[in-house]
Scaffold this motif. Structure first.
Motif, PDB file in Angstrom:
ATOM      1  N   ASP A  75       0.819  -1.213   0.000  1.00  0.00           N
ATOM      2  CA  ASP A  75       0.000   0.000   0.000  1.00  0.00           C
ATOM      3  C   ASP A  75       0.853   1.264   0.000  1.00  0.00           C
ATOM      4  OD1 ASP A  75      -2.681   1.298   0.292  1.00  0.00           O
ATOM      5  OD2 ASP A  75      -1.796   1.980   2.186  1.00  0.00           O
ATOM      6  N   SER A  76       1.973   1.243   0.736  1.00  0.00           N
ATOM      7  CA  SER A  76       2.805   2.446   0.890  1.00  0.00           C
ATOM      8  C   SER A  76       3.854   2.593  -0.195  1.00  0.00           C
ATOM      9  CB  SER A  76       3.517   2.407   2.249  1.00  0.00           C
ATOM     10  OG  SER A  76       4.470   1.348   2.276  1.00  0.00           O
ATOM     11  N   GLY A  77       4.228   1.493  -0.817  1.00  0.00           N
ATOM     12  CA  GLY A  77       5.309   1.521  -1.796  1.00  0.00           C
ATOM     13  C   GLY A  77       6.692   1.460  -1.185  1.00  0.00           C
ATOM     14  N   VAL A  78       6.784   1.287   0.147  1.00  0.00           N
ATOM     15  CA  VAL A  78       8.072   1.200   0.834  1.00  0.00           C
ATOM     16  C   VAL A  78       8.423  -0.275   1.035  1.00  0.00           C
ATOM     17  CG1 VAL A  78       9.365   1.768   2.927  1.00  0.00           C
ATOM     18  CG2 VAL A  78       7.663   3.377   2.031  1.00  0.00           C
ATOM     19  N   ASP A  79       9.571  -0.677   0.557  1.00  0.00           N
ATOM     20  CA  ASP A  79      10.003  -2.060   0.750  1.00  0.00           C
ATOM     21  C   ASP A  79      10.312  -2.322   2.217  1.00  0.00           C
ATOM     22  OD1 ASP A  79       9.814  -2.653  -1.954  1.00  0.00           O
ATOM     23  OD2 ASP A  79      11.908  -2.137  -2.371  1.00  0.00           O
ATOM     24  N   VAL A  80       9.928  -3.516   2.689  1.00  0.00           N
ATOM     25  CA  VAL A  80      10.179  -3.904   4.076  1.00  0.00           C
ATOM     26  C   VAL A  80      10.761  -5.309   4.108  1.00  0.00           C
ATOM     27  CG1 VAL A  80       9.219  -4.226   6.380  1.00  0.00           C
ATOM     28  CG2 VAL A  80       8.200  -2.525   4.843  1.00  0.00           C
ATOM     29  N   SER A  81      11.855  -5.470   4.815  1.00  0.00           N
ATOM     30  CA  SER A  81      12.465  -6.783   5.012  1.00  0.00           C
ATOM     31  C   SER A  81      12.247  -7.216   6.455  1.00  0.00           C
ATOM     32  CB  SER A  81      13.968  -6.711   4.711  1.00  0.00           C
ATOM     33  OG  SER A  81      14.608  -7.917   5.061  1.00  0.00           O
ATOM     34  N   LEU A  82      11.567  -8.354   6.646  1.00  0.00           N
ATOM     35  CA  LEU A  82      11.333  -8.891   7.986  1.00  0.00           C
ATOM     36  C   LEU A  82      12.407  -9.908   8.319  1.00  0.00           C
ATOM     37  CD1 LEU A  82       9.401  -9.011  10.461  1.00  0.00           C
ATOM     38  CD2 LEU A  82       8.313 -10.976   9.339  1.00  0.00           C
ATOM     39  N   GLN A  83      13.063  -9.716   9.447  1.00  0.00           N
ATOM     40  CA  GLN A  83      14.098 -10.633   9.906  1.00  0.00           C
ATOM     41  C   GLN A  83      13.662 -11.259  11.223  1.00  0.00           C
ATOM     42  OE1 GLN A  83      17.668  -8.281  10.172  1.00  0.00           O
ATOM     43  NE2 GLN A  83      17.802  -7.946   7.976  1.00  0.00           N
ATOM     44  N   VAL A  84      13.747 -12.577  11.325  1.00  0.00           N
ATOM     45  CA  VAL A  84      13.369 -13.291  12.542  1.00  0.00           C
ATOM     46  C   VAL A  84      14.640 -13.705  13.269  1.00  0.00           C
ATOM     47  CG1 VAL A  84      12.113 -15.243  13.523  1.00  0.00           C
ATOM     48  CG2 VAL A  84      11.256 -14.113  11.452  1.00  0.00           C
ATOM     49  N   ALA A  85      14.840 -13.164  14.457  1.00  0.00           N
ATOM     50  CA  ALA A  85      16.073 -13.419  15.206  1.00  0.00           C
ATOM     51  C   ALA A  85      16.028 -14.785  15.876  1.00  0.00           C
ATOM     52  CB  ALA A  85      16.270 -12.344  16.263  1.00  0.00           C
TER      53      ALA A  85
END
Length: 417
Positions: A75-85
């Motif tokens: 929706d925002s056009g901002v890339d997001v990378s999710l990292q699971v520690a």
């Protein structure tokens, strides 16, 4: 959803750690986009993607958070990378030390003060559009020296969990659900048999602290240590008495690692646990029926403990404006209700309470505790004091409560005063 104890747990309830963190301030030198510039509210803004670091309780939590950040990103056009520690506190401290922290991350209250004191955190709480929607006690939980640092992402409280079959077999009815300490002692005695104890809980402040709260005590009040308060002595004396008569027991003394295991294995008819127990019951002990009730009042009234994490934001993030917008999305009613359905936490905002209650009628006693819950001290160093407190509580059956509490008072004064 993980259960908060003194082990290094990574999920959404709360994370109370036994080991001290190496808190290295980031301050400057972030390796991201040099074009990042602060806006009128002091938030940086750039075209950089966001990195989000979480400690997950399992696949359900990871999938739910991934789905939410993907929806916002689209929706925002901002890339997001999710990292699971795999080890959240270690990976966070390494990121700060290297000058390359995640933009957003799960942050427990006991970690916050240390990171705040060395400039690692961006205090964005007052800029949240939904600030007024958070439960006041949760805002207080993430406030240091009058500054609201970060948005509480969800929370949990402790309640009394009762094995309904054992309750019925003992001839007890809804009218016998305990409302006072005397009631609790009476039903625990009735429920205790050769096969199971009446009430079990972990040998730790994160469980026994409810009795301290119900007696009118706690660990910190108005910025001062109160561990040696007479109310706390009264609370631990009450627990010690019933540990001695065999109607209460520590989980480890009935062969369990925590209260939920003692309950699931039916080694205890009642336990004091948080709403994370629902996951363990459905996954591992689905044949055990249970009822949840608010904890009985003590000499000073009702009391429980709450546990929570917030969405921490790095002071050196080059795209704090986008990070703030993502936090507001993740803490919206729709997102938090989806998280609750997926992996069990309660929403941290009051506007979601009615919908959560409608979907979780049997668990309402957990949410009711939000009105009177205490939270563990959030001062830098308090986690180490609590870890030492817990080690002393393991010998409560053979040690005078005042002796334990005097030691805790001395240690706590060094942290909070």
């Amino acid at each position: 959803m993980t259960r908060p104890t003194t082990r290094a747990l990574l999920g959404t309830g709360a994370v109370l750690l036994t080991s001290a963190l190496v808190l290295t301030g980031c301050g400057s030198g972030f390796s991201g986009d040099d074009s990042a510039t602060p806006d009128a509210e002091g938030l940086t803004s750039s075209d950089d993607a966001l990195t989000v670091l979480i400690g997950s309780s399992g696949d359900a939590e990871t999938a739910a958070v991934q789905s939410a950040v993907d929806a916002w990103s689209k929706d925002s056009g901002v890339d997001v990378s999710l990292q699971v520690a795999s080890n959240l506190d270690q990976e966070m401290s390494q990121g700060f030390a290297a000058g390359n922290p995640a933009d957003l991350f799960y942050l427990s209250a006991d970690q916050m003060a240390g990171y705040a004191s060395n400039g690692s955190l961006k205090a964005y709480g007052d800029q949240l559009e939904n600030k007024a929607d958070f439960y006041p006690s949760l805002v207080e939980n993430f406030t240091v020296d009058g500054t609201f640092y970060c948005a509480p992402k969800d929370f949990s409280t402790l309640a009394l969990v009762i094995n309904t079959q054992m309750w019925t077999d003992a001839g007890l009815t809804d009218a016998d659900i305990p409302k006072s300490w005397d009631d609790l002692a009476a039903v625990a005695k009735t429920l205790t048999t050769a096969d199971h104890v009446g009430l079990a809980f972990g040998a730790e402040y994160q469980r026994l602290g409810v009795f301290m709260a119900e007696a009118g005590g706690g660990l910190v009040r108005d910025g001062a240590a109160i561990a040696d308060d007479d109310a706390n002595v009264q609370a631990l004396d009450y627990v010690k008495t019933h540990l001695a008569d065999g109607t209460f027991a520590f989980a480890k003394d009935v062969g369990a690692g925590w209260g939920g295991e003692a309950f699931g294995k039916q080694s205890a008819a009642m336990v004091i646990e948080g709403n994370w127990i629902t996951g363990a019951m459905s996954n591992d002990y689905s044949d055990v029926d249970y009822t949840v009730a608010e904890l009985p009042s003590g000499p000073s009234g009702q009391g429980t403990l709450q546990f929570t994490n917030c969405w921490g934001m790095a002071a050196d993030s080059p795209n704090q404006q986008a990070a703030l917008e993502l936090v507001q999305y993740l803490t919206s009613a729709d997102s938090q209700l989806a998280f609750s359905k997926a992996f069990g936490p309660m929403p941290s905002i009051t506007s979601a309470a009615d919908a959560w209650t409608a979907d979780n009628a049997a668990l309402v006693p957990f949410l009711s505790g939000a009105d009177y819950a205490q939270f563990p001290p959030n001062q830098d160093g308090a986690a180490d004091v609590i870890a030492d407190f817990n080690s002393q509580l393991e010998s409560l059956k053979s040690t005078e409560p005042s002796q334990i509490l005097d030691s805790v008072q001395s240690n706590l004064e060094a942290v909070v005063e």
